[in-house]
Design a protein around this motif. Structure first.
Motif, short mmCIF file in Angstrom:
data_model
loop_
_atom_site.label_atom_id
_atom_site.label_comp_id
_atom_site.label_asym_id
_atom_site.label_seq_id
_atom_site.Cartn_x
_atom_site.Cartn_y
_atom_site.Cartn_z
N ARG A 226 14.92 23.08 -10.02
CA ARG A 226 14.53 24.05 -11.03
C ARG A 226 13.03 23.96 -11.18
N GLY A 227 12.50 24.83 -11.92
CA GLY A 227 11.07 24.75 -12.17
C GLY A 227 10.40 26.04 -11.80
N ASN A 228 9.09 26.00 -11.67
CA ASN A 228 8.32 27.21 -11.47
C ASN A 228 8.65 28.26 -12.52
N GLY A 229 8.92 27.77 -13.71
CA GLY A 229 9.21 28.69 -14.80
C GLY A 229 7.94 29.40 -15.25
N VAL A 230 8.14 30.45 -16.01
CA VAL A 230 7.01 31.19 -16.58
C VAL A 230 6.56 30.46 -17.84
N LEU A 244 8.47 36.54 -25.13
CA LEU A 244 9.65 35.76 -24.75
C LEU A 244 10.93 36.56 -24.98
N ALA A 252 15.90 37.96 -17.83
CA ALA A 252 16.99 36.99 -17.77
C ALA A 252 18.32 37.62 -18.18
N VAL A 254 19.87 37.72 -21.01
CA VAL A 254 20.75 36.82 -21.76
C VAL A 254 20.83 37.20 -23.24
N LEU B 228 22.35 30.32 -21.79
CA LEU B 228 21.00 30.18 -22.34
C LEU B 228 20.91 28.88 -23.14
N VAL B 249 19.90 29.73 -17.89
CA VAL B 249 18.50 30.00 -18.26
C VAL B 249 18.08 28.96 -19.30
N ILE B 250 16.93 28.32 -19.02
CA ILE B 250 16.43 27.30 -19.94
C ILE B 250 15.10 27.76 -20.54
N VAL B 251 15.01 27.67 -21.85
CA VAL B 251 13.76 27.97 -22.55
C VAL B 251 13.27 26.68 -23.20
N CYS B 265 12.26 24.28 -16.97
CA CYS B 265 12.58 25.51 -17.72
C CYS B 265 12.34 26.76 -16.89
N ASP B 266 12.98 27.85 -17.28
CA ASP B 266 12.70 29.17 -16.72
C ASP B 266 11.59 29.85 -17.51
#
Lengths: 255, 291
Positions: A226-230, A244, A252, A254, B228, B249-251, B265-266
């Motif tokens: 995982r990673g390279n998130g915004v 967000l 996403a 969601v 989420l 999805v992780i915040v 995280c996403d």
């Protein structure tokens, strides 16, 4: 009351687990081993009972490789009265049968196991041991005490609270968590533990049937990366919140 | 292949995970869905009642809820069948290949089980097709277990406020030490309310007694994989990450840009959560209202 705690030695929970080149086991070179966390809670619950009632004996038992002796030494240093090891590799039903054979020689009133070992995370052996012994079990236990008029009262954690159960005879508990964190061994405890004998037997001497169908791990891999998130930053918090919420809805999907 | 699904109810309705399993079982072949009737049935009593029905099945599927995992393990032992817990994928065949996590989520394992076998399956692992027919659920009565009796239920002081159980939640808002104290949990609750989310916590928080143990996510707590997961003020210790990195999805919200949670995280927000979270709650309320 005689309490027997069954424990397993596992990689310490702070260890970075790496999949071995065979892609179906983990790298064990240089790993730190420890008592599985839920088994430590089980020891703590047993020792709290002993603190309150000095007539209690607490024994520790493991079936595993010779290195698991260190886990028993740790259990003794925490305050267990005695410990024994059955040396050999067993898993699943075979392991439960081996533990059952060793438990039967000791006639405890109560057997405690952690709710699951932190290596395979199966949560099977405790229940399978109860089944092999023909005992009832209660899972996800956070406390127990001798009940007025005999038997044991047991607190089982469920959604929204605790169920209280009463066992009239021998019972196996799988321990969720104790109210207190597991104690550290005291220095006198460590010194005393060093002098104690840990009797050893070979698994093959127990005469336990290890046959039968088993679940077999055929492959292991690290979880998907995982990673390279915004990363949203350096803006007014109101703008960050709008951004967000928009991304969660549009990208996403969601919301 | 013949599959027996052991269903559970909550508030009179079949649990979502039971419906997910019934739909999955239909894909695999014939299916029979049963449930244990009666209040406060011990796992041993439930397993004994299920054993006969299970003997005729190639595969038994049980939702990996707290009660389901307990019953599934005892049943597998009673039948002497191979068992895998908290399965997330099932590949049918003469022997099943299933996927499950090990080492508190640090490893994903493929496990081979000769049939017949018993599995407990993680909620949210299989989709529930829209308009899937409600399964016929056959009741099974259990006889009391010798040597064990139910005494009473003690409600937790800070019990879930009617929220969805953590392990089954589609959305989770979790709080960590960054919230500074239990008195600030309203921030978490308000955001959870607009999302219809369950509330989780880091170990630091449950150890400090700010929140009940049952809310703990991670090793020695719950392993979750919601759609989420919003982590507020959680730095992301390896034991916590292990319990939630399979979320879709992780915040992450944290003041510290170096927090490990940002590495998994996403979406990450580097901000003071006391300032940011109420604004996010208001924004999401607007989005939910169709704004």
């Amino acid at each position: 009351m005689n309490i027997l705690v069954c424990l397993k030695q596992v990689p310490d929970s702070t260890v970075r687990v790496k999949v071995a080149p065979d892609a179906k086991s983990i790298v064990t070179d240089g790993i730190t081993w420890a008592i599985s966390p839920y088994d430590e809670y089980a020891i703590e619950l047993a020792l709290e009972h002993k603190d309150a009632d000095p007539g209690t004996t607490v024994s520790a038992l493991t079936v595993g490789p010779a290195r698991a002796r260190d886990a028993l030494r740790q259990a003794l240093a925490m305050g267990c009265d005695d410990a024994a090891i059955v040396v050999g590799e067993a898993a699943g039903l075979g392991l439960a049968r081996a533990l059952a054979a060793a438990v039967r020689e000791r006639t405890p009133d109560l057997v405690l196991c952690g709710r699951q070992a932190s290596d395979d995370d199966q949560g099977f052996v405790g229940m399978a041991l109860a089944e092999a012994l023909g005992w009832p079990h209660v899972a996800s236990v956070t406390a127990f005490k001798a009940a007025d008029g005999g038997g044991i009262e047991i607190w089982k954690e469920i959604e929204g609270g605790h169920e209280v159960w009463k066992a009239s005879g021998p019972v196996l508990l799988t321990v969720q968590k104790s109210a207190k964190e597991p104690r550290y061994p005291s220095l006198p405890g460590i010194m005393k533990a060093k002098k104690k004998e840990i009797p050893e037997r070979a698994l093959s001497d127990l005469g336990v049937d290890q046959a039968g169908p088993v679940a077999e791990v055929v492959a292991m891999q690290p979880p998907p990366a995982r990673g390279n998130g915004v990363i949203l930053k350096d803006a007014d918090t109101g703008a960050l919140a709008t951004e967000l919420a928009r991304r969660l809805r549009d990208e996403a999907k969601v919301l | 292949m013949k599959t027996l699904v052991v269903a559970e109810r909550k508030d009179g309705q079949p649990r979502r995970v039971s419906l997910e399993l019934a739909a999955k079982a239909r894909e695999l072949g014939d299916v029979e869905v049963v449930e244990i009737t009666g209040e406060r049935v011990s796992a041993g009593a439930a397993a004994a009642a299920l054993a006969t029905a299970a003997r005729g099945a190639d595969l038994v599927l049980v939702g990996a809820t707290a009660a389901g995992r307990d019953v599934a393990a005892r049943l597998a032992a009673k039948l002497g069948r191979p068992y895998a817990s908290e399965v997330t994928e099932i590949e049918p065949g003469d022997a099943l290949q299933v996927t499950r996590s090990m080492y508190a989520g640090k490893v994903r394992a493929t496990v081979r089980l000769p049939l017949p076998a018993v599995l407990s399956v993680r909620p949210n692992a299989f989709p529930l097709p829209d308009g899937a027919a409600a399964p016929q659920i056959a009741p099974l009565a259990a006889a009391p277990e010798e040597g064990l009796s139910f005494v009473r239920f003690e409600e937790a002081k800070s019990a879930g406020d009617g929220r969805i159980p953590l392990a089954e939640a589609r959305v989770i808002v979790a709080g960590g030490r960054g919230l500074r104290g239990p008195e600030n949990w309203k921030l978490v609750e308000d955001l959870a309310d607009v999302l219809g989310a369950a509330i989780g916590a880091s170990r630091a928080v449950t150890d400090a007694g700010w929140r009940p143990n049952e809310e703990q996510v991670g090793q020695t707590g719950k392993t979750v994989s919601p759609d989420l997961y919003i982590a507020l003020g959680i730095s992301g210790a390896i034991q916590h990450l292990a319990g939630m990195t399979s979320s879709k999805v992780i915040v992450a919200v944290n003041k510290d840009p170096d927090a490990d949670m940002f590495k998994v995280c996403d979406y990450g927000v580097v901000a003071d959560l006391f300032d940011f979270v109420p604004k996010l709650t208001a924004e999401i309320r607007k989005v939910k209202a169709g704004g």
